[in-house]
Design a protein around this motif. Structure first.
Motif, mmCIF file in Angstrom:
data_model
loop_
_atom_site.group_PDB
_atom_site.id
_atom_site.type_symbol
_atom_site.label_atom_id
_atom_site.label_comp_id
_atom_site.label_asym_id
_atom_site.label_seq_id
_atom_site.Cartn_x
_atom_site.Cartn_y
_atom_site.Cartn_z
ATOM 1 N N ASP A 91 0.827 -1.216 0.000
ATOM 2 C CA ASP A 91 0.000 0.000 0.000
ATOM 3 C C ASP A 91 0.853 1.255 0.000
ATOM 4 O OD1 ASP A 91 -2.587 -0.630 -0.340
ATOM 5 O OD2 ASP A 91 -3.078 -0.808 1.788
ATOM 6 N N ARG A 92 1.927 1.237 0.799
ATOM 7 C CA ARG A 92 2.840 2.380 0.820
ATOM 8 C C ARG A 92 3.256 2.755 -0.598
ATOM 9 N NH1 ARG A 92 4.743 2.022 6.363
ATOM 10 N NH2 ARG A 92 2.618 2.337 7.016
ATOM 11 N N THR A 104 -0.034 3.560 -3.171
ATOM 12 C CA THR A 104 -0.778 4.793 -2.930
ATOM 13 C C THR A 104 0.202 5.960 -2.765
ATOM 14 O OG1 THR A 104 -0.829 4.507 -0.537
ATOM 15 C CG2 THR A 104 -2.648 3.553 -1.764
ATOM 16 N N LYS A 126 2.509 9.145 -3.606
ATOM 17 C CA LYS A 126 2.237 10.385 -4.358
ATOM 18 C C LYS A 126 2.633 10.282 -5.831
ATOM 19 C CE LYS A 126 3.462 13.931 -1.113
ATOM 20 N NZ LYS A 126 3.540 13.411 0.089
ATOM 21 N N TYR A 134 0.517 6.952 -8.809
ATOM 22 C CA TYR A 134 -0.135 7.412 -10.033
ATOM 23 C C TYR A 134 0.548 6.855 -11.283
ATOM 24 C CZ TYR A 134 -2.996 10.583 -7.288
ATOM 25 O OH TYR A 134 -3.896 11.089 -6.404
ATOM 26 N N PHE A 176 -9.184 4.789 -3.919
ATOM 27 C CA PHE A 176 -8.504 5.541 -2.861
ATOM 28 C C PHE A 176 -7.686 6.697 -3.427
ATOM 29 C CE2 PHE A 176 -5.055 5.744 0.457
ATOM 30 C CZ PHE A 176 -5.875 6.036 1.536
ATOM 31 N N ILE A 177 -6.921 6.453 -4.486
ATOM 32 C CA ILE A 177 -6.047 7.530 -4.975
ATOM 33 C C ILE A 177 -6.764 8.483 -5.940
ATOM 34 C CG2 ILE A 177 -3.894 6.228 -4.637
ATOM 35 C CD1 ILE A 177 -3.760 5.810 -7.649
ATOM 36 N N ASP A 203 -10.144 9.287 -5.657
ATOM 37 C CA ASP A 203 -11.401 9.779 -5.116
ATOM 38 C C ASP A 203 -11.479 11.295 -5.014
ATOM 39 O OD1 ASP A 203 -14.015 9.188 -3.823
ATOM 40 O OD2 ASP A 203 -13.074 10.293 -2.198
ATOM 41 N N LYS A 204 -10.421 11.914 -4.480
ATOM 42 C CA LYS A 204 -10.512 13.358 -4.237
ATOM 43 C C LYS A 204 -10.611 14.142 -5.540
ATOM 44 C CE LYS A 204 -9.099 17.056 -1.326
ATOM 45 N NZ LYS A 204 -8.030 17.745 -0.618
ATOM 46 N N ARG A 264 -14.223 13.333 -7.045
ATOM 47 C CA ARG A 264 -15.358 13.689 -6.204
ATOM 48 C C ARG A 264 -15.839 15.100 -6.519
ATOM 49 N NH1 ARG A 264 -14.145 14.343 -0.122
ATOM 50 N NH2 ARG A 264 -12.658 12.702 -0.637
ATOM 51 N N ASN A 289 -17.019 9.105 -8.620
ATOM 52 C CA ASN A 289 -16.363 8.280 -7.619
ATOM 53 C C ASN A 289 -14.959 7.962 -8.121
ATOM 54 O OD1 ASN A 289 -15.642 5.436 -6.601
ATOM 55 N ND2 ASN A 289 -17.396 5.973 -5.339
ATOM 56 N N MET A 348 -10.403 -1.939 2.739
ATOM 57 C CA MET A 348 -9.318 -2.143 1.769
ATOM 58 C C MET A 348 -8.900 -3.600 1.902
ATOM 59 S SD MET A 348 -8.082 0.991 0.511
ATOM 60 C CE MET A 348 -6.536 1.749 0.911
#
Lengths: 78, 710
Positions: B281-282, B285, B287, B291, B379-380, B382-383, B386, B391, B498
């Protein structure tokens, strides 16, 4: 000694105990997923833009948005 | 003798391996239908069991939507509640099979404890025992059986371990659990009594559940007086559903922690090393790397859906061409021949041609879901998404929409929130799909000069890119507007588990692909066939004697003496389409589309494009009687030579070209997409709205563009 903060203010790697909830409907959802008061949570990581966050609770990982996390009051553990 | 039949409901948390177990129990013996009255898919499968005496039992396994609790919070969970808590429900199970993630025992047993209190026979399948060992834990199964009062079978659904024991347990003589897990009666004794008297249920907990959600029980909607009685009784006794729910949940977790988990789970070794999932996950996800990795995955999916599907799609088209030729020659010419070849086969080919893309996209989606990566995508992203009412998971349908909206819309299933899913479905067709490419390239070659600006940038390429960009930006903008207008049907949560990373299971992926292809073929396919027959009829028949007259005209030698037989055939086709119902319709709508710069011939193409956007090119070829063997160039030349009889200027000016391109960018001209939206939303409301809003958007945008360039 007041270490109660809302969960969104936790830093990565910090652990805390769940104390209470500020939103009833949200709390019902969190409760049934095992986020009950007294349970230990660890902030595992944050999404690259800081939202959502991922916590480990009761042996699994749970992700939630910041506006959901801020309805959970936790007590930081040292 | 008829075999004994039983209904088994399969219940469990999301990500607990429920689908794997369902597949292991039923294999390919599954079907997807509708739960009556709701938009939730009902997955059922069959499996043969045998009891102790060796008699065969036919078990119907109903796969219920994953849930954490019996209290319904979403449409999917309504179904679970209604099935399990309403004994009058026709699908009310004889046995409830609860599947639990053993590595998440407390949370899984919470749902199980609720189901025990419903007092119908329960079997618990403890899945993911391998993870328990990895965590350095051990579960005392006989102790757990004793504590819960139900049969517990350890399994590994992915490896199909323990399935036979599980089948034996289901077919055995099961009785309802004897003891209540918690004393729910003490929460609201009068209410429990009243409900039990009104609807005749024995279990206290069923009565309590019904008190919380009586609106969802059909019995009360059929007996409004009884509903009123309950309602006023609950008010009178100040029945506070939310607070009782919270108390119940806390009570259950307390008993689980103090009386069950403590005695059942044994910590064997303390070497609690940082888990693999956390480490991964580190990275995933992160930065930058997060991506980059996701972009690579998207690139791969995009390449696959776009490029790998080309060859199989060609095979499908060639196959149907061959079939059409053979049929055309084998049957006597006439109505049946024409209907079969140009109506039904054309429609079928238009359906089957989507299968490669659907299969490829769902291979990837199944892998993303099965490995647990899909939750990280959400998770990555969403922001970012949104903000537009979408979603994090909407990114997959949006990107796949560039290849084709049909599989893209089917992939919105992974989005739980109704509102976010509906918005994604509504805007995905705005992404520039591959069917638009032939239309764009033809029009661009007509109106955009093949020149370079700034030494290196090709103007035609620039316009093509702009069209893709316009599609994408409009999709985001439309999503934003829709998010302001659409009302959520339920309170949306993002809160999501998750899951731990796991290797994908090929058998699960295979079953997913077969399921998706079946849904598309049989549900959306029906609609596509029907529309393509209508389109065929419109283009192949004309009012009155028009068609006869055309044939009559070309049977005279004065018209045909300078023409080859091929040319005669093309001239007849060209005149026929102009005289057909589609042609009449084109003329009928001409006043409406005239402000956009379109004439009736374009009108015909707009109608035939409804079968698929690329039909524009074929229709233009027929109208301007260009043969199939001729190249793109000749259609272009014929179209550019076309003179408007009123203005005596070329029909295809720069303004018309741009206006037409924008129209194709925005308009919902794809029956397959509409059919699949209908299938996925289970109503005509969303596809009709989608057709209307995209049509209005296309009309206004084309109007503006036409007047800017004119």
């Amino acid at each position: 000694m007041d270490k109660n903060i809302s969960m969104d203010k936790m830093k990565v790697g910090q652990s805390a105990l769940i104390v209470s909830f500020t939103d009833e409907l949200m709390s019902l959802k969190l409760l049934e997923m095992g986020c009950v008061p007294g349970e230990l949570v660890i902030l595992e990581c944050k999404a690259p833009l800081g939202d959502p966050i991922s916590i480990s609770v009761s042996g699994y990982l749970l992700s939630l948005r910041i506006d959901e996390a801020c309805t959970v009051i936790v007590a930081i553990q040292d | 003798m008829e075999n004994k039949k039983i209904k088994v409901a399969l219940v469990g948390n999301p990500n607990c391996g429920k689908t794997s177990l369902f597949n292991a129990l039923t294999g390919l013996n599954q079907k997807v239908a509708n739960f009556p009255g709701v938009t939730v898919d009902k997955k059922t499968g069959y499996c043969k069991l045998s009891d102790a005496k060796g008699n065969t039992i036919d078990a119907e396994i109903i796969d219920l939507p994953g849930t954490y609790s019996l209290y319904p919070k979403s449409m999917d969970e309504h179904v679970t509640f209604q099935l399990l808590c309403d004994p009058r429900n026709p699908l009310h199970p004889d046995v409830t099979l609860v599947i639990a993630d053993a590595s998440n025992l407390k949370r899984s047993l919470f749902l199980c404890s609720q189901i025990i209190d419903l007092k119908t026979p329960v079997v618990l399948a403890l899945n993911m025992m391998d993870l328990v060992v990895k965590k350095g834990l051990e579960i005392n199964i006989p102790m757990l059986e004793k504590k819960l009062g139900i049969k517990v079978i350890p399994i590994n659904a992915r490896e199909k371990i323990g399935i036979d024991e599980l089948k034996k347990a289901i077919s055995g003589d099961l009785t309802a659990p004897r003891a209540d897990f918690i004393n729910i009666r003490s929460f609201a004794p009068e209410v429990v009594d009243l409900i039990q008297k009104t609807i005749h249920v024995n279990s206290d907990y069923v009565a309590f559940q019904i008190a919380n959600n009586y609106e969802l029980i059909p019995f009360f909607n059929q007996n409004p007086q009884k509903k009123e009685v309950i309602k006023s009784f609950l008010d009178e006794h100040k029945f506070n559903s939310s607070s009782l729910q919270a108390t119940e949940t806390l009570e259950r977790y307390k008993i689980l922690a103090e009386k069950v988990i403590k005695d059942v789970v044994i910590q064997k070794d303390i070497q609690q090393k940082k888990q693999f999932t956390s480490k991964l996950d580190r990275l995933l996800t992160h930065k930058v790397f997060g991506y980059v990795f996701f972009l690579l995955i998207l690139f791969l999916i995009f390449q696959a859906v776009f490029a790998w599907s080309t060859l199989p799609m060609e095979w499908v088209q060639k196959g149907f061409q061959k079939l059409s030729e053979v049929t055309q020659n084998a049957l006597p010419p006439g109505f049946v021949n024409d209907l079969l070849v140009n109506g039904i086969f054309a429609g079928l080919s238009g359906i089957v041609v989507f299968i490669p893309q659907i299969a490829i996209l769902f291979t990837f989606i199944a892998i993303l879901e099965d490995t647990g990566y899909m939750a990280r995508v959400s998770f990555i992203m969403d922001k970012l998404l949104r903000k537009f009412g979408l979603n994090g998971k909407s990114i997959i349908p949006l990107v796949s929409g560039v290849a084709c909206a049909v599989p893209a819309i089917m992939s919105t299933r992974t989005i739980q929130s109704w509102k976010e899913r509906t918005i994604t479905i509504l805007v995905t067709p705005l992404m520039s799909c591959s069917a638009r490419i032939p239309v764009y390239t033809l029009l661009i070659s007509m109106v955009v000069p093949n020149r370079y600006v700034l030494y290196s940038i090709n103007l035609q390429g620039l316009v093509l890119m702009a069209l893709y960009l316009i599609g994408f930006l409009t999709a985001l903008f439309a999503a934003f507007l829709l998010s302001l207008v659409l009302k959520a049907k339920e309170r949306g949560y993002y809160i999501m588990e998750m899951p731990v990373y796991r290797m994908p299971r090929w058998s699960n992926i295979g079953i997913t692909i077969i399921e998706k292809v079946k849904i598309f073929l049989f549900d959306a396919g029906k609609v596509i066939i029907a529309i393509s027959i209508v389109l065929w009829f419109l283009a192949s028949f004309g009012p009155g004697d028009r068609f006869k007259n055309i044939e009559h005209k070309y049977s005279k030698t004065e018209f045909t003496k300078n023409l080859t037989s091929q040319e005669i055939k093309r001239h007849i086709q060209s005149e026929k389409i102009a005289a057909s119902y589609a042609g009449s319709f084109g003329r009928l709508i001409e006043p409406v589309i005239k402000p956009l710069g379109f004439d009736w011939k374009i009108g015909i193409a707009l109608i035939t494009s409804f079968a698929a956007r690329e039909a524009f090119v074929g229709t233009m070829a027929t109208i301007y009687s260009v043969g199939e063997e001729d190249s793109h160039e000749s259609i272009k030349e014929k179209m550019m030579a076309d003179i408007n009889p009123q203005t005596l200027k070329p029909t295809y000016t720069v303004a018309v070209g741009y206006s037409l391109m924008i129209f194709y960018a925005f308009a919902m001209q794809c029956m397959s997409t509409l059919a699949v939206v209908y299938r996925e939303t289970k109503s005509w409301k969303i596809p009709v709205f989608q057709f209307a809003y995209m049509g209005v958007l296309a009309y206004i945008a084309s109007f503006v563009i036409y007047h800017i360039f004119k």
